[in-house]
Design an enzyme around this catalytic site. Structure first.
Site, PDB file in Angstrom:
ATOM      1  N   HIS A   1      10.768   5.545  -7.961  1.00  0.00           N
ATOM      2  CA  HIS A   1      10.554   4.466  -8.168  1.00  0.00           C
ATOM      3  C   HIS A   1      11.368   3.930 -10.068  1.00  0.00           C
ATOM      4  CE1 HIS A   1       9.899   2.990  -4.718  1.00  0.00           C
ATOM      5  NE2 HIS A   1       9.000   2.511  -4.787  1.00  0.00           N
TER       6      HIS A   1
ATOM      7  N   HIS B   1      10.984  -5.100  -3.334  1.00  0.00           N
ATOM      8  CA  HIS B   1       9.340  -4.444  -3.015  1.00  0.00           C
ATOM      9  C   HIS B   1       8.420  -5.370  -2.601  1.00  0.00           C
ATOM     10  CE1 HIS B   1       6.703  -1.168  -2.596  1.00  0.00           C
ATOM     11  NE2 HIS B   1       8.047  -0.308  -2.949  1.00  0.00           N
TER      12      HIS B   1
ATOM     13  N   GLU C   1      12.428  -1.822   2.204  1.00  0.00           N
ATOM     14  CA  GLU C   1      13.088  -1.582   1.140  1.00  0.00           C
ATOM     15  C   GLU C   1      14.170  -1.597   1.358  1.00  0.00           C
ATOM     16  OE1 GLU C   1      10.988   1.673  -1.067  1.00  0.00           O
ATOM     17  OE2 GLU C   1       9.143   0.918   0.195  1.00  0.00           O
TER      18      GLU C   1
END
Length: 347
Positions: A121, A192, A312
Site C-alpha cells: 500500500h 479503501h 479495492e
C-alpha cells in the site's frame, strides 16, 4: 499542473476542524449531500471517507462505512498489528510489490519495505497518511490534491494526484482519480473504505455478495501473486451467483467486463443494495476492519475481523513484476485515470 473540469462546481464551502496532526497542521472535515438525504463525510488527512449515511426510513439513516470519530484514532490505527487503512486513498501502489523492487526502463528500483521484505500500500507513509490540499468543494463534490515528491518511498518522479468525490442525485458516490508524473513511474491507486450495509456494530456474514469474475490471482503463502490464475468455478470464491459474504477473504478478482456491474452487496436487514462499477481490471476483496480491541470505532463500536468488507478497485498487485499483467507504468506527462462508482439503492 493537473487540470480538472470544475464547471459544475459552485463556490460553496462547508468545513469543520477535525483536529491537528503532530506537526500542528489542522485537518478539516467536509460534508457532502444530495436532495435524497445521502450524506458523505470526507477529511483531508489521507483523503479519507469517514462516513456514508444512507436514509433507510423517513427519520433514520444508517452509516455504512467503518471509521473513527477522531483524527488521533485514524493516526493510531496505523500502529495496529494489521493497519486497516479505513477509508483512505491508497498509493502510490495499492497491494503488495514483491521484495519491494521492480525493473523500470532497465533500471532496478528498490522501494521502502513496510511488510516484511515487501512493500504494501505504498510504503511506510504513502498517500494514506498524507495531508491532502482541498482544491474545490461544493455541496455535493470535493476535489483533493496530493503532490508526492520525486523519490518519496523511492518511487521515481514527482507525482501529482487529484481525487474527486461526487454524490449524484441517483445516490451514487463517484470516485475519480487522475495523476501525472514528471518521470516514468508506476501507479496503482484505490479507495479503501470498508462497507457494512447493516451498520457499525454488525458483522457482514448475513449480507449477500455478487462478484462479476471468473478467476482470481493465484498467490503464495505471503499473498504475493505467482503470475498464475485460479478459476473460481466450483470453489468457495465463486460469487457469480449471489451468496453470503465469506468470513475470510483477501483475494484479487479479475473482472469479466468493465462495462457492467463489478460487485453487488445486499443487506436483507436494511433492504439496501450497493453496486460497484469501475474502469480498473480487478477488485481486491478483503473482509476485516479488526482494531484488536485497541481502538473504538464510531458509535463506540468494537471493530473485529468481520466488521466490514473492502472492495479495492485497482490494477493487479505486483503487476510491475509480471509482464503479462495489465500495464502499471505511467509515462512522463501521460495521465492516469481511475474511476469507481458506489451506487446505493433501497430494495
Amino acid at each position: 499542473m493537473l487540470k480538472i473540469r470544475n464547471s459544475h462546481f459552485k463556490e460553496l464551502k462547508k468545513d469543520k476542524s477535525f483536529g491537528r496532526l503532530p506537526s500542528g497542521e489542522e485537518v478539516f472535515s467536509y460534508n457532502l449531500s444530495n436532495k435524497n438525504g445521502l450524506e458523505v463525510e470526507v477529511i483531508n488527512y489521507g483523503a479519507v471517507i469517514t462516513s456514508v449515511k444512507i436514509p433507510i426510513s423517513k427519520n433514520k439513516k444508517v452509516d455504512v462505512v467503518l471509521g473513527f470519530e477522531t483524527l488521533e484514532n485514524y493516526i493510531q490505527s496505523f500502529n495496529l498489528p494489521n493497519a486497516p487503512y479505513l477509508g483512505t486513498i491508497v498509493g502510490r501502489y495499492a497491494g503488495r510489490i514483491n521484495n519491494a523492487e521492480f525493473i523500470l526502463n532497465e533500471d532496478k528500483i528498490v522501494l521502502t519495505k513496510n511488510h516484511g521484505s515487501h512493500q504494501l500500500h505504498g510504503g511506510i507513509n504513502g498517500f494514506s497518511k498524507a495531508l491532502w490540499n482541498v482544491k474545490n468543494v461544493t455541496s455535493n463534490a470535493i476535489t483533493l490534491e496530493y503532490i508526492s515528491a520525486a523519490n518519496e518511498e523511492n518511487f521515481p518522479g514527482q507525482l501529482t494526484t487529484q481525487v474527486t468525490y461526487t454524490i449524484t442525485e441517483d445516490n451514487e458516490l463517484k470516485v475519480d482519480m487522475i495523476a501525472k508524473s514528471t518521470e516514468d513511474t508506476i501507479i496503482n491507486l484505490t479507495q479503501h473504505s470498508y462497507f457494512n450495509l447493516d451498520g457499525q456494530s454488525e458483522d457482514i456474514v448475513n449480507q449477500d455478495l455478487f462478484v462479476n469474475s471468473s478467476k482470481t490471482l493465484e498467490t503464495n503463502i505471503e499473498n504475493i501473486p505467482t503470475g498464475r490464475f485460479f478459476e473460481v468455478a466450483r470453489s468457495p470464491f465463486d460469487f457469480n451467483s449471489s451468496k453470503e459474504c465469506p468470513t475470510k477473504i483477501d483475494n484479487t478478482f479479475v473482472l469479466n467486463d468493465k462495462d457492467t456491474v463489478s460487485v453487488i452487496l445486499k443487506s436483507k436487514k436494511n433492504n439496501l443494495r450497493m453496486s460497484v462499477y469501475t474502469n480498473q481490471p480487478a477488485i481486491h476483496i478483503y473482509v476485516g476492519g479488526n482494531c484488536f480491541n485497541q481502538i473504538k470505532g464510531k458509535g463506540n463500536a468494537s471493530y473485529h475481523p468481520l466488521s466490514g468488507i473492502c472492495f479495492e478497485a485497482q490494477n493487479f498487485p505486483d503487476a510491475p513484476n509480471h509482464k503479462h499483467f495489465p500495464n502499471a507504468i505511467l509515462k512522463k506527462d501521460e495521465t492516469y485515470h481511475h474511476k469507481t462508482i458506489f451506487k446505493f439503492e433501497k430494495l
